[in-house]
Each structure stands twice: as structure tokens, then as C-alpha cells.
Design a protein around this motif. Structure first.
Motif, mmCIF file in Angstrom:
data_model
loop_
_atom_site.group_PDB
_atom_site.id
_atom_site.type_symbol
_atom_site.label_atom_id
_atom_site.label_comp_id
_atom_site.label_asym_id
_atom_site.label_seq_id
_atom_site.Cartn_x
_atom_site.Cartn_y
_atom_site.Cartn_z
ATOM 1 N N ASN A 84 26.481 11.722 -10.136
ATOM 2 C CA ASN A 84 25.324 12.556 -9.788
ATOM 3 C C ASN A 84 24.219 11.737 -9.121
ATOM 4 O O ASN A 84 23.076 12.178 -9.023
ATOM 5 C CB ASN A 84 24.761 13.238 -11.042
ATOM 6 C CG ASN A 84 24.208 12.237 -12.041
ATOM 7 O OD1 ASN A 84 24.692 11.110 -12.120
ATOM 8 N ND2 ASN A 84 23.200 12.646 -12.795
ATOM 9 N N ILE A 85 24.569 10.543 -8.665
ATOM 10 C CA ILE A 85 23.594 9.672 -8.009
ATOM 11 C C ILE A 85 24.117 9.308 -6.621
ATOM 12 O O ILE A 85 25.185 8.715 -6.473
ATOM 13 C CB ILE A 85 23.344 8.385 -8.833
ATOM 14 C CG1 ILE A 85 22.790 8.737 -10.208
ATOM 15 C CG2 ILE A 85 22.394 7.436 -8.096
ATOM 16 C CD1 ILE A 85 22.753 7.579 -11.170
ATOM 17 N N GLN A 86 23.353 9.678 -5.617
ATOM 18 C CA GLN A 86 23.747 9.404 -4.236
ATOM 19 C C GLN A 86 22.816 8.327 -3.669
ATOM 20 O O GLN A 86 21.611 8.519 -3.597
ATOM 21 C CB GLN A 86 23.647 10.683 -3.395
ATOM 22 C CG GLN A 86 24.002 10.476 -1.930
ATOM 23 C CD GLN A 86 23.800 11.745 -1.116
ATOM 24 O OE1 GLN A 86 24.002 12.853 -1.623
ATOM 25 N NE2 GLN A 86 23.363 11.595 0.126
ATOM 26 N N ILE A 87 23.404 7.203 -3.269
ATOM 27 C CA ILE A 87 22.610 6.092 -2.740
ATOM 28 C C ILE A 87 22.994 5.848 -1.284
ATOM 29 O O ILE A 87 24.167 5.602 -0.971
ATOM 30 C CB ILE A 87 22.801 4.810 -3.574
ATOM 31 C CG1 ILE A 87 22.291 5.040 -5.001
ATOM 32 C CG2 ILE A 87 22.069 3.622 -2.937
ATOM 33 C CD1 ILE A 87 22.439 3.856 -5.922
ATOM 34 N N THR A 143 20.429 12.918 -8.063
ATOM 35 C CA THR A 143 19.493 11.845 -7.727
ATOM 36 C C THR A 143 19.836 11.301 -6.350
ATOM 37 O O THR A 143 20.975 10.893 -6.099
ATOM 38 C CB THR A 143 19.572 10.708 -8.769
ATOM 39 O OG1 THR A 143 19.175 11.211 -10.045
ATOM 40 C CG2 THR A 143 18.670 9.549 -8.387
ATOM 41 N N GLU A 144 18.843 11.278 -5.461
ATOM 42 C CA GLU A 144 19.055 10.768 -4.104
ATOM 43 C C GLU A 144 18.142 9.557 -3.886
ATOM 44 O O GLU A 144 16.917 9.653 -4.025
ATOM 45 C CB GLU A 144 18.749 11.859 -3.068
ATOM 46 C CG GLU A 144 19.672 13.058 -3.175
ATOM 47 C CD GLU A 144 19.290 14.179 -2.204
ATOM 48 O OE1 GLU A 144 18.363 13.941 -1.384
ATOM 49 O OE2 GLU A 144 19.893 15.257 -2.271
ATOM 50 N N ILE A 145 18.760 8.445 -3.530
ATOM 51 C CA ILE A 145 18.011 7.203 -3.305
ATOM 52 C C ILE A 145 18.411 6.632 -1.945
ATOM 53 O O ILE A 145 19.596 6.621 -1.589
ATOM 54 C CB ILE A 145 18.307 6.161 -4.409
ATOM 55 C CG1 ILE A 145 17.928 6.722 -5.782
ATOM 56 C CG2 ILE A 145 17.544 4.859 -4.153
ATOM 57 C CD1 ILE A 145 18.371 5.833 -6.940
ATOM 58 N N ARG A 146 17.425 6.178 -1.205
ATOM 59 C CA ARG A 146 17.710 5.552 0.095
ATOM 60 C C ARG A 146 17.119 4.141 0.101
ATOM 61 O O ARG A 146 15.963 3.941 -0.254
ATOM 62 C CB ARG A 146 17.112 6.369 1.246
ATOM 63 C CG ARG A 146 17.485 5.813 2.625
ATOM 64 C CD ARG A 146 16.961 6.648 3.775
ATOM 65 N NE ARG A 146 15.540 6.394 4.012
ATOM 66 C CZ ARG A 146 14.565 7.236 3.712
ATOM 67 N NH1 ARG A 146 14.854 8.398 3.121
ATOM 68 N NH2 ARG A 146 13.315 6.948 3.978
ATOM 69 N N ILE A 147 17.949 3.185 0.508
ATOM 70 C CA ILE A 147 17.480 1.801 0.678
ATOM 71 C C ILE A 147 17.588 1.481 2.162
ATOM 72 O O ILE A 147 18.675 1.542 2.750
ATOM 73 C CB ILE A 147 18.348 0.804 -0.122
ATOM 74 C CG1 ILE A 147 18.539 1.278 -1.559
ATOM 75 C CG2 ILE A 147 17.734 -0.585 -0.107
ATOM 76 C CD1 ILE A 147 19.595 0.498 -2.315
ATOM 77 N N SER A 148 16.460 1.148 2.784
ATOM 78 C CA SER A 148 16.467 0.911 4.227
ATOM 79 C C SER A 148 15.672 -0.343 4.577
ATOM 80 O O SER A 148 14.761 -0.739 3.842
ATOM 81 C CB SER A 148 15.875 2.123 4.959
ATOM 82 O OG SER A 148 14.545 2.360 4.528
ATOM 83 N N TYR A 149 16.043 -0.946 5.702
ATOM 84 C CA TYR A 149 15.341 -2.139 6.178
ATOM 85 C C TYR A 149 14.777 -1.870 7.561
ATOM 86 O O TYR A 149 15.480 -1.401 8.461
ATOM 87 C CB TYR A 149 16.291 -3.340 6.228
ATOM 88 C CG TYR A 149 15.634 -4.601 6.759
ATOM 89 C CD1 TYR A 149 14.595 -5.209 6.072
ATOM 90 C CD2 TYR A 149 16.068 -5.183 7.947
ATOM 91 C CE1 TYR A 149 13.995 -6.362 6.547
ATOM 92 C CE2 TYR A 149 15.480 -6.343 8.436
ATOM 93 C CZ TYR A 149 14.441 -6.930 7.729
ATOM 94 O OH TYR A 149 13.848 -8.074 8.205
#
Length: 364
Positions: free
Chosen positions: A240-243, A279-285
Motif C-alpha cells: 500500500n506504499i507507492q514510491i 501512501t504516495e511518496i516521491r523522491i526527486s533530484y
């Protein structure tokens, strides 16, 4: 009632009359004044007494003031005692330079000016006091660091013991019930063992980091994507966690252990405090701005608490999952960033959840 002696002064002159005159100028209830007539005698006194200030005559038979100071500066127990030359000879530059090269801190010229003599001695005794206080503080700091290192070792041991137990229990279950286990269960057991070993390695790394890394030492070239993937493997987010990872295949200079800890803490918080079904999480640079953003679709953080959350032991209360934080994680994140000349902040204008920014990164 006798006054406590705060300082001990050593006066060295081969002429008793000069010693009597100098002692009368410098006498004070909080001072002990020791007089001697030669450099050799002065060296013997230095072996027995804790001296705050030395006043030594330059022209003496057998061992002159220059020779005396040269000997004291070579011994670690006496090298830092401030020394004043008392002299009747010319104040020519060559004599003064020689004295300073040997380690003397100043001159008193005969005939002595009473006011100047007292003021100089008072000033150098204050410097001695400051130096002693710094030494005491440094000793306390060394002792405290020793206590912290011991504490870190204990914590590491206490964390690794249950991890080793988990690994042993899993291996025991596999051996005893190998034929009963389905393929899916075997895979799950392998994941448990792998996670336990990864966690054990992280504890070792953090222990090494706490003992050996200070300020911004130990920075190295790291690939953002590889470091993030290592963290994701460790925390193993659920279905249930989308990264989402965006533009992470770049190299920066950062302490590897510190970077992983920062990312792990930010991701763990984003998961723990999320109130959505997915849960939606985005890691970006952003390579132009040289910053990493970690965004989520959680409840967000009130603007009034945007800075408070980085304070030690400050928490937002229970999460939507019933967990409560210790209030240490984000403070640690900020400290680790600062050690790497970077900054961590929250974008209070981000309205769809939370956005944490790791900025001022150094590209490799």
C-alpha cells in the motif's frame, strides 16, 4: 582565616635585593611567591610546584635567563607556563627577538615601573586562568565523548542481540521444517534474514560513524539512486506504499552512512504519519538547484510547526497508525546534513502533504 592561594609565582634573580623588591611589588593575599637565586634552583622548583607565572632575570651566572627558558620550553609540563623576562640590558630589537623566539611572552625593564609591572603580571595571570579553564573544559569534553562512545557501544550491542536471535530462530525453523515450508514461506524467511543482516550492518556503520566522523570529514562520491535503493531494500515498504524515484542517477559528495540515515528517516516519517489508504511518496533530484525533495500525500505539517519539528524531542503526537515518534529523527537528520555542509528544510507552501528539501548539495 588564611586566604586561599590562587596563583604561585616563581621569581628568579641572582641578586637577593632584586628579588625582595620584585616580591614586594607583586605580593597579594591570593598569591604565593617563591624566590630563588639561579636557573638550576628554578628548574628544581618547577619539578615540585604548579607555577602560574615565571619572572626570570636575563643576566645570571652559570645559567642565564635565555638558557633557563630554552630548557623549560622543551619539557611538556613546563612548556606552557607564561614567562616574563626581567632585564636591565638594552631593549634592542636583537635581544627582544631572541627572547620571543625562545618562547618568552614579554619583558619588564629595570628599573621597574611599579604600575606597569603589576598590570602586566595581572594580565598574564588572567590568561593563565583562561588557559586552565579551557583545559578543564577539554578534559570534561574528552570524558563525555568517552561516555557517549561507551553508550553507543551498549546500544549497538542491545540492538544487534535481538537481530542475531531473529536470524538464528529463522535458520532453526528452516532446518527443522524445511520439507513443510512452501516456496513462498522460504522466500519470506530469506527476506527476514537479509533484512536482519542489513540492519546489523547499518548498526555497525552508524557506530563507526559516531566514533570516527566529525564535522564534514569522510565525504565521498555517492550515487543518489544506489543509496536510495539500499534504503528501500532495508525498510521494505508494503504493497500500500507507492514510491516514485525521479532523476536520481546523479553523483554527489556526501557521507554515505549519513545520507542513508537521512533518507531512511524522511521515508519512515512519510510512511508512519500518512493518513491515506495508499501512501504516495516521491523522491526527486533537481540537478540545477542541487537539491533532493522527498514529498508525500500525507496530512502535511502546520506552518506554525515547520521549524519546531527539527527540535530535539519535539513530536507531532501519535501517527494515524497509532505510533508515536521519539522526536529525535528529524533533529538527527538536520545534524547529519549540517555535517555535510548541506541543509534540510520543509517546504511549508506544499499543500498536498509534506515536502522535505535536502539542499546545498555538492556535486561530484
Amino acid at each position: 582565616m588564611n586566604s586561599v592561594k590562587k596563583h604561585t609565582l616563581l621569581l628568579i634573580d641572582d641578586k637577593p635585593a632584586n628579588l625582595i623588591a620584585l616580591k614586594s611589588i607583586l605580593e597579594s593575599p591570593d598569591r604565593e611567591i617563591i624566590c630563588c637565586n639561579s636557573g638550576n634552583e628554578g628548574l628544581q622548583i618547577l619539578l615540585k610546584e604548579k607555577i602560574s607565572l615565571i619572572l626570570v632575570d636575563v643576566q645570571m651566572p652559570e645559567m642565564d635567563g635565555y638558557e633557563f627558558v630554552e630548557i623549560t620550553k622543551q619539557h611538556p609540563n613546563t612548556a606552557n607556563i607564561p614567562t616574563l623576562f626581567v632585564t636591565a640590558i638594552s631593549n634592542e630589537e636583537k635581544y627582544i627577538n631572541k627572547a620571543y623566539e625562545l618562547g618568552a611572552i614579554d619583558f619588564l625593564f629595570k628599573p621597574l615601573n611599579i604600575e606597569i609591572t603589576r598590570n602586566k603580571v595581572e594580565s598574564f595571570l588572567k590568561i593563565w586562568d583562561y588557559d586552565q579553564e579551557l583545559k578543564r573544559l577539554n578534559e570534561k569534553l574528552v570524558a563525555k565523548n568517552g561516555e557517549l562512545e561507551q553508550f553507543a557501544n551498549i546500544i549497538a550491542h542491545d540492538l544487534k542481540t535481538p537481530l542475531n536471535n531473529i536470524k538464528s530462530l529463522v535458520e532453526f525453523i528452516e532446518e527443522e521444517h524445511l520439507l513443510d515450508l512452501k516456496e513462498e514461506a522460504t522466500d519470506l524467511f530469506e527476506m527476514v534474514k537479509s533484512s536482519a543482516m542489513t540492519m546489523s550492518k547499518l548498526i555497525d556503520d552508524l557506530l563507526y560513524y559516531s566514533k570516527n566522523v566529525e564535522n564534514n570529514e569522510g565525504k565521498e562520491s555517492i550515487n543518489i539512486l544506489s543509496e536510495v535503493n539500499a534504503v528501500l531494500k532495508l525498510i521494505n515498504p508494503g504493497n500500500n506504499i507507492q514510491i516514485t524515484k525521479e532523476n536520481l542517477n546523479h553523483t554527489i559528495r556526501f557521507q554515505s552512512v549519513a545520507f542513508k540515515q537521512i533518507i531512511q528517516n524522511l521515508l519512515s516519517n512519510a510512511i508512519k504519519y500518512n493518513d491515506k489508504e495508499m501512501t504516495e511518496i516521491r523522491i526527486s533530484y533537481n540537478d540545477a538547484l542541487q537539491q533532493i525533495a522527498v514529498t508525500d500525500n500525507g496530512p502535511g505539517i502546520p506552518e506554525s510547526q515547520a521549524e519546531k519539528i527539527f527540535q530535539m524531542f519535539y513530536t507531532l503526537g501519535q501517527s494515524s497508525r497509532g505510533d508515536s515518534g521519539t522526536g529525535i529523527g528529524l533533529n538527527l537528520v538536520r545534524k547529519l546534513a549540517e555535517r555535510n555542509d548541506a541543509k534540510v528544510s520543509i517546504n511549508s507552501q506544499f499543500k498536498r502533504g509534506s515536502e522535505f528539501i535536502l539542499s546545498a548539495l555538492e556535486s561530484a
